[in-house]
Design a protein around this motif. Structure first.
Motif, PDB file in Angstrom:
ATOM      1  N   GLY A  92      43.128  37.209  37.298  1.00 50.00           N
ATOM      2  CA  GLY A  92      42.661  36.836  38.634  1.00 50.00           C
ATOM      3  C   GLY A  92      43.157  37.801  39.683  1.00 50.00           C
ATOM      4  N   ALA A  93      42.298  38.753  40.092  1.00 52.08           N
ATOM      5  CA  ALA A  93      42.721  39.816  41.007  1.00 52.08           C
ATOM      6  C   ALA A  93      42.295  39.550  42.449  1.00 52.08           C
ATOM      7  CB  ALA A  93      42.159  41.159  40.530  1.00 52.08           C
ATOM      8  N   GLY A  94      42.228  38.277  42.825  1.00 51.51           N
ATOM      9  CA  GLY A  94      41.907  37.924  44.207  1.00 51.51           C
ATOM     10  C   GLY A  94      43.115  38.067  45.114  1.00 51.51           C
ATOM     11  N   ARG A  95      43.067  37.390  46.265  1.00 51.26           N
ATOM     12  CA  ARG A  95      44.161  37.521  47.235  1.00 51.26           C
ATOM     13  C   ARG A  95      45.484  37.011  46.685  1.00 51.26           C
ATOM     14  NH1 ARG A  95      41.292  35.608  52.943  1.00 51.26           N
ATOM     15  NH2 ARG A  95      39.797  37.356  53.092  1.00 51.26           N
ATOM     16  N   LEU A  96      45.443  35.862  46.025  1.00 52.48           N
ATOM     17  CA  LEU A  96      46.675  35.324  45.451  1.00 52.48           C
ATOM     18  C   LEU A  96      47.197  36.255  44.360  1.00 52.48           C
ATOM     19  CD1 LEU A  96      48.821  33.148  45.105  1.00 52.48           C
ATOM     20  CD2 LEU A  96      47.239  31.916  43.594  1.00 52.48           C
ATOM     21  N   GLY A  97      46.298  36.710  43.491  1.00 53.87           N
ATOM     22  CA  GLY A  97      46.700  37.618  42.436  1.00 53.87           C
ATOM     23  C   GLY A  97      47.321  38.884  42.989  1.00 53.87           C
ATOM     24  N   SER A  98      46.759  39.395  44.081  1.00 47.72           N
ATOM     25  CA  SER A  98      47.291  40.600  44.722  1.00 47.72           C
ATOM     26  C   SER A  98      48.709  40.373  45.225  1.00 47.72           C
ATOM     27  CB  SER A  98      46.386  41.011  45.886  1.00 47.72           C
ATOM     28  OG  SER A  98      46.903  42.146  46.552  1.00 47.72           O
ATOM     29  N   GLY A 125      38.981  48.929  37.144  1.00 49.62           N
ATOM     30  CA  GLY A 125      39.301  50.346  37.264  1.00 49.62           C
ATOM     31  C   GLY A 125      40.255  50.640  38.400  1.00 49.62           C
ATOM     32  N   LYS A 126      40.378  49.713  39.341  1.00 50.05           N
ATOM     33  CA  LYS A 126      41.330  49.883  40.436  1.00 50.05           C
ATOM     34  C   LYS A 126      42.724  49.469  39.975  1.00 50.05           C
ATOM     35  CE  LYS A 126      37.857  49.088  44.035  1.00 50.05           C
ATOM     36  NZ  LYS A 126      37.473  48.271  45.220  1.00 50.05           N
ATOM     37  N   GLU A 127      43.715  49.671  40.836  1.00 50.07           N
ATOM     38  CA  GLU A 127      45.084  49.281  40.504  1.00 50.07           C
ATOM     39  C   GLU A 127      45.537  48.118  41.366  1.00 50.07           C
ATOM     40  OE1 GLU A 127      48.122  52.194  40.387  1.00 50.07           O
ATOM     41  OE2 GLU A 127      47.331  53.192  38.610  1.00 50.07           O
ATOM     42  N   MET A 128      46.401  47.295  40.796  1.00 48.79           N
ATOM     43  CA  MET A 128      47.006  46.182  41.524  1.00 48.79           C
ATOM     44  C   MET A 128      48.433  46.025  41.019  1.00 48.79           C
ATOM     45  SD  MET A 128      45.744  42.203  41.839  1.00 48.79           S
ATOM     46  CE  MET A 128      44.456  42.615  43.007  1.00 48.79           C
ATOM     47  N   GLY A 129      49.381  46.117  41.921  1.00 51.30           N
ATOM     48  CA  GLY A 129      50.780  45.987  41.535  1.00 51.30           C
ATOM     49  C   GLY A 129      51.211  47.044  40.535  1.00 51.30           C
ATOM     50  N   GLY A 130      50.583  48.219  40.596  1.00 51.68           N
ATOM     51  CA  GLY A 130      50.930  49.294  39.688  1.00 51.68           C
ATOM     52  C   GLY A 130      50.269  49.217  38.337  1.00 51.68           C
ATOM     53  N   ALA A 131      49.392  48.227  38.136  1.00 53.22           N
ATOM     54  CA  ALA A 131      48.706  48.062  36.854  1.00 53.22           C
ATOM     55  C   ALA A 131      47.198  48.165  37.054  1.00 53.22           C
ATOM     56  CB  ALA A 131      49.046  46.713  36.227  1.00 53.22           C
ATOM     57  N   THR A 132      46.509  48.616  36.033  1.00 56.24           N
ATOM     58  CA  THR A 132      45.054  48.759  36.085  1.00 56.24           C
ATOM     59  C   THR A 132      44.371  47.404  35.948  1.00 56.24           C
ATOM     60  OG1 THR A 132      45.196  50.963  35.090  1.00 56.24           O
ATOM     61  CG2 THR A 132      43.064  49.849  34.981  1.00 56.24           C
ATOM     62  N   ILE A 133      43.283  47.233  36.702  1.00 55.91           N
ATOM     63  CA  ILE A 133      42.472  46.020  36.591  1.00 55.91           C
ATOM     64  C   ILE A 133      41.377  46.256  35.548  1.00 55.91           C
ATOM     65  CG2 ILE A 133      40.986  44.366  37.797  1.00 55.91           C
ATOM     66  CD1 ILE A 133      42.371  45.193  40.403  1.00 55.91           C
ATOM     67  N   TYR A 134      41.312  45.378  34.562  1.00 53.61           N
ATOM     68  CA  TYR A 134      40.332  45.472  33.485  1.00 53.61           C
ATOM     69  C   TYR A 134      39.357  44.303  33.566  1.00 53.61           C
ATOM     70  CZ  TYR A 134      43.901  48.533  31.377  1.00 53.61           C
ATOM     71  OH  TYR A 134      44.813  49.520  31.141  1.00 53.61           O
ATOM     72  N   PRO A 135      38.152  44.476  32.999  1.00 54.68           N
ATOM     73  CA  PRO A 135      37.240  43.324  32.902  1.00 54.68           C
ATOM     74  C   PRO A 135      37.803  42.295  31.930  1.00 54.68           C
ATOM     75  CG  PRO A 135      36.349  45.227  31.733  1.00 54.68           C
ATOM     76  CD  PRO A 135      37.545  45.716  32.479  1.00 54.68           C
ATOM     77  N   LEU A 136      37.562  41.040  32.213  1.00 57.87           N
ATOM     78  CA  LEU A 136      38.103  39.972  31.373  1.00 57.87           C
ATOM     79  C   LEU A 136      37.620  40.099  29.925  1.00 57.87           C
ATOM     80  CD1 LEU A 136      39.908  37.457  31.557  1.00 57.87           C
ATOM     81  CD2 LEU A 136      37.848  36.106  31.992  1.00 57.87           C
ATOM     82  N   SER A 137      36.478  40.716  29.735  1.00 56.86           N
ATOM     83  CA  SER A 137      35.932  40.879  28.390  1.00 56.86           C
ATOM     84  C   SER A 137      36.816  41.758  27.498  1.00 56.86           C
ATOM     85  CB  SER A 137      34.519  41.478  28.459  1.00 56.86           C
ATOM     86  OG  SER A 137      34.550  42.738  29.121  1.00 56.86           O
ATOM     87  N   GLU A 138      37.718  42.532  28.103  1.00 55.54           N
ATOM     88  CA  GLU A 138      38.592  43.417  27.335  1.00 55.54           C
ATOM     89  C   GLU A 138      39.952  42.787  27.040  1.00 55.54           C
ATOM     90  OE1 GLU A 138      38.909  47.307  29.035  1.00 55.54           O
ATOM     91  OE2 GLU A 138      36.727  47.523  29.314  1.00 55.54           O
ATOM     92  N   LEU A 139      40.108  41.509  27.393  1.00 56.07           N
ATOM     93  CA  LEU A 139      41.398  40.841  27.252  1.00 56.07           C
ATOM     94  C   LEU A 139      41.902  40.858  25.805  1.00 56.07           C
ATOM     95  CD1 LEU A 139      43.673  39.107  28.485  1.00 56.07           C
ATOM     96  CD2 LEU A 139      42.240  37.103  28.081  1.00 56.07           C
TER      97      LEU A 139
END
Length: 212
Positions: A92-98, A125-139
């Motif tokens: 979850g890369a929304g506001r709370l996740g950020s 493909g973007k970064e959040m907290g120093g980690a890459t954001i991936y599509p959930l399908s790649e979990l």
């Protein structure tokens, strides 16, 4: 240091608070502290402080007190396992996740954020907290390769319910859950910490309205 085989959850939950206060005391140059002084800061009793520390073999000598830096270091070992950070993913890369990812990445808290997942293709493909954001399908593929231990859930209630079993199947052993759902995972060895931010606000409101 002898540790009781089963330490109660209330004692465990007090450890971070001890660590936080001791960090402040150390920064202020305080070298020693008594159980009574520490109890006053914690809002408890000296007896409770000693009982808590006795669960881990004790950290000082009665009547002498505790060396602040030594006590902080010993509690730090209990909380952080000698510096080993738990590999963590965030869903979850929304506001709370950020906000949560920023906290994990900047604070020394025993966790390393290694991947973030979201269903929004614009974020991938973007970064959040120093980690890459991936599509959930790649979990599944990510977990198979990187073996995360902890999952942080910053998703709606229904998504948390649907994802929890899948995450456990992928090797997740612990959840930090912000989903507004008391996640109870019925699997051996899985630990859940449910976080309800609204509960704190409601408790504050009650206390303000019922001071007398």
């Amino acid at each position: 240091m002898a540790i009781q085989s089963k330490v109660s959850l209330p004692v465990i939950k007090r450890l971070p608070k001890y660590y936080r206060y001791l960090t402040t005391l150390s920064a202020d140059g305080k070298e020693k502290i008594s159980s009574s002084e520490l109890a006053h800061m914690m809002g408890t009793t000296a007896s409770q402080v000693r009982q808590d520390f006795n669960c881990f073999g004790g950290f000082g000598q009665q009547g002498i007190g505790y060396k602040v830096d030594v006590l902080r270091a010993e509690i730090g070992k209990l909380l952080f396992s000698d510096g080993e950070k738990l590999p963590t993913i965030l869903i979850g890369a929304g506001r709370l996740g950020s906000a949560v990812s920023s906290f994990i990445s900047r604070d020394t808290n025993g966790y390393k954020l290694i991947g973030v997942f979201d269903i929004n293709p614009e974020l991938c493909g973007k970064e959040m907290g120093g980690a890459t954001i991936y599509p959930l399908s790649e979990l599944e593929a990510f977990c198979a390769e990187h073996h995360p231990t902890v999952a942080v859930l910053c998703v709606p209630r229904q998504s948390a319910m649907e994802l929890s079993g899948e995450l456990v199947a992928h090797g997740i052993q612990g959840f930090w859950n912000f989903s507004h759902y008391d996640l109870s995972v019925e699997y051996p060895g899985v630990t859940v910490e449910n976080v309800h931010l609204g509960d704190s606000l409601m408790s504050l409101g009650y206390r303000l309205r019922n001071k007398d």
